[in-house]
Write a protein that holds these residues in place. Structure first.
Motif, mmCIF file in Angstrom:
data_model
loop_
_atom_site.group_PDB
_atom_site.id
_atom_site.type_symbol
_atom_site.label_atom_id
_atom_site.label_comp_id
_atom_site.label_asym_id
_atom_site.label_seq_id
_atom_site.Cartn_x
_atom_site.Cartn_y
_atom_site.Cartn_z
ATOM 1 N N GLU A 137 63.314 73.578 28.457
ATOM 2 C CA GLU A 137 63.149 73.467 27.011
ATOM 3 C C GLU A 137 61.679 73.282 26.630
ATOM 4 O O GLU A 137 61.174 73.929 25.725
ATOM 5 C CB GLU A 137 63.976 72.295 26.464
ATOM 6 N N ARG A 138 60.998 72.384 27.333
ATOM 7 C CA ARG A 138 59.578 72.172 27.032
ATOM 8 C C ARG A 138 58.740 73.357 27.496
ATOM 9 O O ARG A 138 57.770 73.739 26.851
ATOM 10 C CB ARG A 138 59.091 70.877 27.697
ATOM 11 N N ALA A 139 59.129 73.918 28.631
ATOM 12 C CA ALA A 139 58.349 75.026 29.189
ATOM 13 C C ALA A 139 58.349 76.240 28.262
ATOM 14 O O ALA A 139 57.352 76.945 28.158
ATOM 15 C CB ALA A 139 58.885 75.412 30.560
ATOM 16 N N LEU A 140 59.486 76.486 27.604
ATOM 17 C CA LEU A 140 59.580 77.662 26.742
ATOM 18 C C LEU A 140 58.524 77.650 25.646
ATOM 19 O O LEU A 140 57.981 78.694 25.294
ATOM 20 C CB LEU A 140 60.981 77.755 26.117
ATOM 21 N N SER A 141 58.239 76.461 25.114
ATOM 22 C CA SER A 141 57.257 76.388 24.027
ATOM 23 C C SER A 141 55.849 76.685 24.542
ATOM 24 O O SER A 141 54.966 77.058 23.773
ATOM 25 C CB SER A 141 57.293 75.003 23.368
ATOM 26 N N ARG A 142 55.617 76.528 25.847
ATOM 27 C CA ARG A 142 54.292 76.763 26.426
ATOM 28 C C ARG A 142 54.203 78.125 27.093
ATOM 29 O O ARG A 142 53.149 78.494 27.612
ATOM 30 C CB ARG A 142 53.997 75.669 27.449
ATOM 31 N N LEU A 143 55.305 78.869 27.088
ATOM 32 C CA LEU A 143 55.351 80.116 27.840
ATOM 33 C C LEU A 143 54.321 81.152 27.390
ATOM 34 O O LEU A 143 53.660 81.763 28.244
ATOM 35 C CB LEU A 143 56.760 80.699 27.781
ATOM 36 N N ASP A 145 51.314 80.910 26.131
ATOM 37 C CA ASP A 145 49.982 80.567 26.633
ATOM 38 C C ASP A 145 49.924 80.713 28.147
ATOM 39 O O ASP A 145 48.937 81.206 28.709
ATOM 40 C CB ASP A 145 49.621 79.136 26.238
ATOM 41 N N ALA A 146 51.006 80.298 28.833
ATOM 42 C CA ALA A 146 51.036 80.394 30.292
ATOM 43 C C ALA A 146 51.008 81.851 30.743
ATOM 44 O O ALA A 146 50.325 82.194 31.716
ATOM 45 C CB ALA A 146 52.288 79.695 30.832
ATOM 46 N N LEU A 147 51.716 82.713 30.033
ATOM 47 C CA LEU A 147 51.715 84.131 30.383
ATOM 48 C C LEU A 147 50.318 84.735 30.290
ATOM 49 O O LEU A 147 49.926 85.565 31.120
ATOM 50 C CB LEU A 147 52.678 84.900 29.469
ATOM 51 N N GLU A 148 49.573 84.313 29.285
ATOM 52 C CA GLU A 148 48.224 84.850 29.093
ATOM 53 C C GLU A 148 47.297 84.468 30.239
ATOM 54 O O GLU A 148 46.274 85.112 30.456
ATOM 55 C CB GLU A 148 47.637 84.356 27.766
ATOM 56 N N ARG A 149 47.632 83.427 30.976
ATOM 57 C CA ARG A 149 46.779 82.965 32.067
ATOM 58 C C ARG A 149 47.089 83.678 33.385
ATOM 59 O O ARG A 149 46.396 83.465 34.374
ATOM 60 C CB ARG A 149 46.933 81.452 32.221
ATOM 61 N N LEU A 186 56.251 90.304 40.441
ATOM 62 C CA LEU A 186 57.256 89.396 39.869
ATOM 63 C C LEU A 186 57.331 88.096 40.664
ATOM 64 O O LEU A 186 57.381 87.008 40.081
ATOM 65 C CB LEU A 186 58.627 90.078 39.823
ATOM 66 N N GLN A 187 57.355 88.194 41.985
ATOM 67 C CA GLN A 187 57.430 86.990 42.809
ATOM 68 C C GLN A 187 56.197 86.117 42.612
ATOM 69 O O GLN A 187 56.306 84.901 42.408
ATOM 70 C CB GLN A 187 57.576 87.369 44.288
ATOM 71 N N ASN A 188 55.027 86.734 42.674
ATOM 72 C CA ASN A 188 53.795 85.964 42.496
ATOM 73 C C ASN A 188 53.660 85.444 41.075
ATOM 74 O O ASN A 188 53.177 84.327 40.852
ATOM 75 C CB ASN A 188 52.576 86.820 42.859
ATOM 76 N N GLY A 189 54.096 86.255 40.106
ATOM 77 C CA GLY A 189 54.036 85.823 38.714
ATOM 78 C C GLY A 189 54.940 84.634 38.449
ATOM 79 O O GLY A 189 54.553 83.701 37.739
ATOM 80 N N ARG A 190 56.162 84.655 39.003
ATOM 81 C CA ARG A 190 57.071 83.509 38.853
ATOM 82 C C ARG A 190 56.453 82.248 39.440
ATOM 83 O O ARG A 190 56.477 81.177 38.826
ATOM 84 C CB ARG A 190 58.407 83.788 39.557
ATOM 85 N N ARG A 191 55.893 82.396 40.657
ATOM 86 C CA ARG A 191 55.302 81.230 41.318
ATOM 87 C C ARG A 191 54.120 80.685 40.505
ATOM 88 O O ARG A 191 54.014 79.466 40.286
ATOM 89 C CB ARG A 191 54.860 81.606 42.728
ATOM 90 N N ASN A 192 53.263 81.572 40.037
ATOM 91 C CA ASN A 192 52.100 81.121 39.264
ATOM 92 C C ASN A 192 52.507 80.521 37.928
ATOM 93 O O ASN A 192 51.915 79.527 37.478
ATOM 94 C CB ASN A 192 51.135 82.292 39.044
ATOM 95 N N LEU A 193 53.498 81.129 37.272
ATOM 96 C CA LEU A 193 53.976 80.573 36.006
ATOM 97 C C LEU A 193 54.505 79.165 36.202
ATOM 98 O O LEU A 193 54.251 78.259 35.401
ATOM 99 C CB LEU A 193 55.103 81.455 35.438
ATOM 100 N N LYS A 194 55.274 78.974 37.267
ATOM 101 C CA LYS A 194 55.834 77.648 37.521
ATOM 102 C C LYS A 194 54.730 76.619 37.744
ATOM 103 O O LYS A 194 54.791 75.504 37.205
ATOM 104 C CB LYS A 194 56.760 77.713 38.732
ATOM 105 N N LEU A 195 53.701 77.008 38.490
ATOM 106 C CA LEU A 195 52.591 76.086 38.716
ATOM 107 C C LEU A 195 51.881 75.738 37.414
ATOM 108 O O LEU A 195 51.532 74.590 37.173
ATOM 109 C CB LEU A 195 51.598 76.716 39.709
ATOM 110 N N ILE A 196 51.690 76.748 36.565
ATOM 111 C CA ILE A 196 51.020 76.509 35.283
ATOM 112 C C ILE A 196 51.854 75.579 34.401
ATOM 113 O O ILE A 196 51.356 74.629 33.799
ATOM 114 C CB ILE A 196 50.769 77.848 34.547
ATOM 115 N N LEU A 197 53.177 75.857 34.332
ATOM 116 C CA LEU A 197 54.044 75.078 33.436
ATOM 117 C C LEU A 197 54.293 73.666 33.949
ATOM 118 O O LEU A 197 54.606 72.771 33.157
ATOM 119 C CB LEU A 197 55.373 75.819 33.264
ATOM 120 N N GLN A 198 54.161 73.454 35.259
ATOM 121 C CA GLN A 198 54.388 72.116 35.808
ATOM 122 C C GLN A 198 53.168 71.219 35.687
ATOM 123 O O GLN A 198 53.255 70.015 35.917
ATOM 124 C CB GLN A 198 54.807 72.230 37.282
ATOM 125 N N LYS A 199 52.006 71.806 35.335
ATOM 126 C CA LYS A 199 50.794 70.986 35.210
ATOM 127 C C LYS A 199 50.884 70.092 33.984
ATOM 128 O O LYS A 199 51.396 70.499 32.962
ATOM 129 C CB LYS A 199 49.555 71.895 35.107
#
Length: 199
Positions: A137-143, A145-149, A186-199
């Motif tokens: 829920e919180r991650a969606l609101s940051r998605l 910005d995270a995608l742009e990174r 896709l695999q690398n993007g998922r992993r990087n997105l998760k790292l960005i959103l977990q910060k």
């Protein structure tokens, strides 16, 4: 209609937006309200379930199970965008269902399927075990910005495959990448997105 049995209570103001339905349900616990809200998005839920489960009966069962899950989940979570949140809940439900059958899905992979379908199976079988730990829920609101990174190839593939619901073949056609590149991005993007959103 899945929820014909649900009826609005007389003499109560009728919610009109998703947010109003969510607020009213959380305040009252009235299943009539939740049923009416779910009806609005039931085609979306079925489409998500069918995309992952690839079976009409299993998808219909999942739609019903998800409603039962929402009865408690919606009251426990802060939801700002119900449609996006519901999409994530449905997707995660299906992934968990498939993960519970991982031995059959991974070991029994159908090599006669087209490349994109075999890649879909592989992607599901290799989905990270801790993916559900994300606070979606919180991650969606940051998605956005995270995608742009993300690096451009990863961002494009994530956007097309997950947000625009394109198949592997569609992503490959639209980007000019081959199947292995699409899968890697896709695999690398998922992993990087998760790292960005977990910060």
């Amino acid at each position: 209609m899945f929820f014909k049995r649900f009826r609005r209570q007389p003499n109560r103001p009728r919610p009109t937006t998703d947010a109003e339905f969510v607020a009213a349900y959380k305040a009252t616990g009235n299943l009539d309200l939740l049923g009416e809200l779910y009806e609005r998005h039931i085609d979306l839920v079925y489409a998500v379930c069918y995309k992952y489960l690839r079976d009409e009966d299993d998808s219909k069962d999942a739609v019903m199970q998800l409603f039962e899950q929402l009865v408690t989940d919606l009251r426990r979570h802060e939801v700002t965008n119900f449609k996006s949140w519901l999409h994530s809940v449905a997707r995660n439900y299906c992934l968990m269902h498939l993960r519970s059958q991982r031995v059959r899905v991974g070991a029994g992979m159908d090599t006669d399927l087209p490349d994109e379908d075999r890649l879909d199976q592989l992607s599901i079988a290799e989905w990270p075990d801790d993916d559900d730990a994300l606070d979606l829920e919180r991650a969606l609101s940051r998605l956005p910005d995270a995608l742009e990174r993300l690096p451009e190839p990863q961002r494009i593939c994530i956007d097309l495959f997950y947000l625009k619901q394109k198949s592997y073949a569609d992503v490959a056609d639209l980007t000019g990448y081959d199947f292995k590149q699409v899968k890697s991005y896709l695999q690398n993007g998922r992993r990087n997105l998760k790292l960005i959103l977990q910060k």
